[in-house]
Scaffold this motif. Structure first.
Motif, PDB file in Angstrom:
ATOM      1  N   PRO A 126       0.803  -1.237   0.000  1.00  0.00           N
ATOM      2  CA  PRO A 126       0.000   0.000   0.000  1.00  0.00           C
ATOM      3  C   PRO A 126       0.833   1.283   0.000  1.00  0.00           C
ATOM      4  O   PRO A 126       0.406   2.296  -0.565  1.00  0.00           O
ATOM      5  N   LEU A 127       2.006   1.268   0.621  1.00  0.00           N
ATOM      6  CA  LEU A 127       2.835   2.478   0.682  1.00  0.00           C
ATOM      7  C   LEU A 127       3.413   2.842  -0.682  1.00  0.00           C
ATOM      8  O   LEU A 127       3.761   4.006  -0.927  1.00  0.00           O
ATOM      9  N   HIS A 128       3.530   1.856  -1.565  1.00  0.00           N
ATOM     10  CA  HIS A 128       4.095   2.109  -2.883  1.00  0.00           C
ATOM     11  C   HIS A 128       3.030   2.194  -3.980  1.00  0.00           C
ATOM     12  O   HIS A 128       3.364   2.391  -5.146  1.00  0.00           O
ATOM     13  N   TYR A 129       1.754   2.069  -3.583  1.00  0.00           N
ATOM     14  CA  TYR A 129       0.699   1.950  -4.588  1.00  0.00           C
ATOM     15  C   TYR A 129       0.628   3.173  -5.510  1.00  0.00           C
ATOM     16  O   TYR A 129       0.633   3.039  -6.738  1.00  0.00           O
ATOM     17  N   HIS A 130       0.552   4.359  -4.928  1.00  0.00           N
ATOM     18  CA  HIS A 130       0.373   5.566  -5.741  1.00  0.00           C
ATOM     19  C   HIS A 130       1.619   5.900  -6.562  1.00  0.00           C
ATOM     20  O   HIS A 130       1.514   6.525  -7.622  1.00  0.00           O
ATOM     21  N   SER A 131       2.768   5.474  -6.098  1.00  0.00           N
ATOM     22  CA  SER A 131       3.984   5.727  -6.874  1.00  0.00           C
ATOM     23  C   SER A 131       4.149   4.719  -8.008  1.00  0.00           C
ATOM     24  O   SER A 131       4.790   5.010  -9.024  1.00  0.00           O
ATOM     25  N   VAL A 132       3.556   3.522  -7.826  1.00  0.00           N
ATOM     26  CA  VAL A 132       3.651   2.496  -8.860  1.00  0.00           C
ATOM     27  C   VAL A 132       2.523   2.646  -9.881  1.00  0.00           C
ATOM     28  O   VAL A 132       2.757   2.731 -11.093  1.00  0.00           O
ATOM     29  N   MET A 133       1.277   2.681  -9.404  1.00  0.00           N
ATOM     30  CA  MET A 133       0.114   2.718 -10.296  1.00  0.00           C
ATOM     31  C   MET A 133      -0.256   4.167 -10.607  1.00  0.00           C
ATOM     32  O   MET A 133      -1.328   4.657 -10.250  1.00  0.00           O
ATOM     33  N   THR A 134       0.623   4.854 -11.295  1.00  0.00           N
ATOM     34  CA  THR A 134       0.345   6.226 -11.723  1.00  0.00           C
ATOM     35  C   THR A 134      -0.624   6.209 -12.916  1.00  0.00           C
ATOM     36  O   THR A 134      -0.818   5.177 -13.559  1.00  0.00           O
ATOM     37  N   ALA A 135      -1.210   7.379 -13.190  1.00  0.00           N
ATOM     38  CA  ALA A 135      -2.156   7.474 -14.303  1.00  0.00           C
ATOM     39  C   ALA A 135      -1.485   7.113 -15.629  1.00  0.00           C
ATOM     40  O   ALA A 135      -2.061   6.406 -16.467  1.00  0.00           O
ATOM     41  N   LYS A 136      -0.261   7.572 -15.808  1.00  0.00           N
ATOM     42  CA  LYS A 136       0.467   7.283 -17.041  1.00  0.00           C
ATOM     43  C   LYS A 136       0.749   5.789 -17.171  1.00  0.00           C
ATOM     44  O   LYS A 136       0.565   5.200 -18.250  1.00  0.00           O
ATOM     45  N   PHE A 137       1.177   5.165 -16.086  1.00  0.00           N
ATOM     46  CA  PHE A 137       1.487   3.735 -16.105  1.00  0.00           C
ATOM     47  C   PHE A 137       0.230   2.911 -16.378  1.00  0.00           C
ATOM     48  O   PHE A 137       0.271   1.916 -17.123  1.00  0.00           O
ATOM     49  N   CYS A 138      -0.908   3.331 -15.814  1.00  0.00           N
ATOM     50  CA  CYS A 138      -2.171   2.623 -16.039  1.00  0.00           C
ATOM     51  C   CYS A 138      -2.585   2.713 -17.503  1.00  0.00           C
ATOM     52  O   CYS A 138      -3.059   1.727 -18.084  1.00  0.00           O
ATOM     53  N   ARG A 139      -2.425   3.889 -18.099  1.00  0.00           N
ATOM     54  CA  ARG A 139      -2.760   4.040 -19.523  1.00  0.00           C
ATOM     55  C   ARG A 139      -1.855   3.172 -20.390  1.00  0.00           C
ATOM     56  O   ARG A 139      -2.314   2.582 -21.377  1.00  0.00           O
ATOM     57  N   ILE A 140      -0.587   3.077 -20.022  1.00  0.00           N
ATOM     58  CA  ILE A 140       0.347   2.237 -20.772  1.00  0.00           C
ATOM     59  C   ILE A 140      -0.065   0.768 -20.663  1.00  0.00           C
ATOM     60  O   ILE A 140      -0.068   0.025 -21.660  1.00  0.00           O
ATOM     61  N   LEU A 141      -0.426   0.334 -19.448  1.00  0.00           N
ATOM     62  CA  LEU A 141      -0.833  -1.056 -19.244  1.00  0.00           C
ATOM     63  C   LEU A 141      -2.069  -1.398 -20.073  1.00  0.00           C
ATOM     64  O   LEU A 141      -2.123  -2.452 -20.729  1.00  0.00           O
ATOM     65  N   VAL A 142      -3.061  -0.506 -20.044  1.00  0.00           N
ATOM     66  CA  VAL A 142      -4.292  -0.756 -20.798  1.00  0.00           C
ATOM     67  C   VAL A 142      -4.017  -0.756 -22.297  1.00  0.00           C
ATOM     68  O   VAL A 142      -4.542  -1.595 -23.046  1.00  0.00           O
ATOM     69  N   SER A 143      -3.186   0.163 -22.751  1.00  0.00           N
ATOM     70  CA  SER A 143      -2.828   0.203 -24.177  1.00  0.00           C
ATOM     71  C   SER A 143      -2.133  -1.083 -24.599  1.00  0.00           C
ATOM     72  O   SER A 143      -2.394  -1.618 -25.692  1.00  0.00           O
ATOM     73  N   CYS A 144      -1.266  -1.590 -23.737  1.00  0.00           N
ATOM     74  CA  CYS A 144      -0.573  -2.851 -24.032  1.00  0.00           C
ATOM     75  C   CYS A 144      -1.551  -4.020 -24.085  1.00  0.00           C
ATOM     76  O   CYS A 144      -1.412  -4.922 -24.922  1.00  0.00           O
ATOM     77  N   CYS A 145      -2.550  -4.011 -23.195  1.00  0.00           N
ATOM     78  CA  CYS A 145      -3.555  -5.084 -23.204  1.00  0.00           C
ATOM     79  C   CYS A 145      -4.307  -5.109 -24.524  1.00  0.00           C
ATOM     80  O   CYS A 145      -4.420  -6.166 -25.168  1.00  0.00           O
ATOM     81  N   TRP A 146      -4.815  -3.955 -24.955  1.00  0.00           N
ATOM     82  CA  TRP A 146      -5.604  -3.892 -26.186  1.00  0.00           C
ATOM     83  C   TRP A 146      -4.743  -4.212 -27.410  1.00  0.00           C
ATOM     84  O   TRP A 146      -5.134  -5.008 -28.263  1.00  0.00           O
ATOM     85  N   SER A 147      -3.591  -3.576 -27.498  1.00  0.00           N
ATOM     86  CA  SER A 147      -2.746  -3.781 -28.680  1.00  0.00           C
ATOM     87  C   SER A 147      -2.221  -5.215 -28.747  1.00  0.00           C
ATOM     88  O   SER A 147      -2.215  -5.839 -29.824  1.00  0.00           O
ATOM     89  N   SER A 148      -1.802  -5.770 -27.611  1.00  0.00           N
ATOM     90  CA  SER A 148      -1.293  -7.146 -27.592  1.00  0.00           C
ATOM     91  C   SER A 148      -2.386  -8.141 -27.978  1.00  0.00           C
ATOM     92  O   SER A 148      -2.130  -9.116 -28.697  1.00  0.00           O
ATOM     93  N   GLY A 149      -3.612  -7.901 -27.499  1.00  0.00           N
ATOM     94  CA  GLY A 149      -4.709  -8.800 -27.825  1.00  0.00           C
ATOM     95  C   GLY A 149      -5.004  -8.838 -29.310  1.00  0.00           C
ATOM     96  O   GLY A 149      -5.202  -9.905 -29.896  1.00  0.00           O
TER      97      GLY A 149
END
Length: 315
Positions: A126-149
């Motif tokens: 939990p202490l690292h959550y906001h530093s890891v799951m940033t808005a930019k990182f979330c958009r990158i993850l979702v983009s990778c999911c759609w494009s990879s699929g």
């Protein structure tokens, strides 16, 4: 595109009797309406309510959009065939349906794994959550999911498009699926079959392991620190999540992670109904609409909509 002799296929209907056709039309029309409306509500409240502008609901809104597309690939065609009695589908339309079905299915596997990882970081780190799951990182993850699929499925479709189909042209399924389609080919499908098996193994088994491992780590962490009430609540939440994940992955793995195309049974068709129709229906209620934050946001959105309607009538 190729030298196929068969240009039109005939899809199988789930029920042959008139009564079964009527029941299926009513049931699946209702399921389709509930699925579209339920997932659309999730997208709206996740966009409108600022309290839901978090990584978790960002992923859930994409899951909702994906489920709307996923069920729309197969169910409208099946309903059209049941209503009109015309179960034919062209070769190009069949490949198109197969491509979007495979692409969206692969995307959902990746997205479920990402969602499980997001919850793992939130609960276990939990202490690292906001530093890891940033808005930019979330958009990158979702983009990778759609494009990879969508990219991962392209090679299989290109190989299938080069096959010849000399007849018969009856696909033993209610939509264009890989296994029953390959069985109709009059050319050697070994290379195509091997590629599909390898892709399905990597995508399905890999994402399933990430998802289950994340949930296992979350559950062990919660049970170790939570009170008795917290344990019961956490167990209930994860039990529902794991139920949906287990149904989705187990049926998909059973159907697709097999090295041969032999034996397309009626049991496979029943399993297909689970992951093509019932899972998109259940996901909005299991993942989102059971959450207190989502329920509160839904009430706020409803109140705002009613207020706007009243103002429009008073003007």
């Amino acid at each position: 595109m190729n030298n196929t002799q068969v240009t039109v296929f005939v899809l199988l209907q789930l029920w042959d009797s008139p009564v079964g056709q009527v029941v299926s039309i009513i049931s699946f029309t209702l399921i389709y309406a509930l699925t579209i409306s339920g997932n659309l509500i999730i997208i709206i409240i996740c966009r409108v309510e600022r309290t839901l502008h978090t990584p978790m609901y960002f992923f859930l809104s994409h899951l909702a959009a994906l489920e709307m597309c996923y069920i729309s690939v197969t169910l409208p065609k099946m309903l059209h065939a049941s209503v009109t009695g015309n179960s034919t589908i062209s070769f190009v339309a069949c490949l198109t349906q197969l491509y979007f079905f495979g692409s969206l299915g692969s995307t959902e596997c990746f997205l479920l794994a990402i969602m499980a990882y997001d919850r793992f970081v939130a609960v276990c780190k939990p202490l690292h959550y906001h530093s890891v799951m940033t808005a930019k990182f979330c958009r990158i993850l979702v983009s990778c999911c759609w494009s990879s699929g969508f990219i991962s499925t392209m090679s299989s479709i290109l190989l299938i498009s080069t096959l010849q189909f000399c007849g018969p042209n009856h696909i033993q399924h209610f939509f264009c699926d890989i296994t029953p389609l390959l069985r109709l080919s009059c050319t050697n499908v070994h290379k195509t079959e091997t590629l599909i098996f390898l892709l399905a193994s990597v995508i399905l088994v890999g994402s399933c392991l990430v998802t289950l491992l994340s949930y296992f780590r979350i559950l062990t962490s919660v049970l170790a620190i939570a009170s008795g009430t917290g344990r019961r609540k956490a167990s209930s939440t994860f039990a529902s999540h794991l139920t949906v994940v287990t149904i989705y992955y187990s049926t998909m793995i059973f159907v697709y992670v097999r090295p041969t195309t032999s034996g397309v049974s009626s049991f496979n068709k029943i399993l297909s109904v689970l992951y093509t129709i019932l899972t998109p229906l259940l996901n909005p209620f299991i993942y989102t609409l059971r959450n207190n934050e989502a329920q509160l946001a839904l009430l706020k959105t409803k109140d705002r909509a009613l207020l706007l309607i009243k103002k429009s009538f008073l003007m």
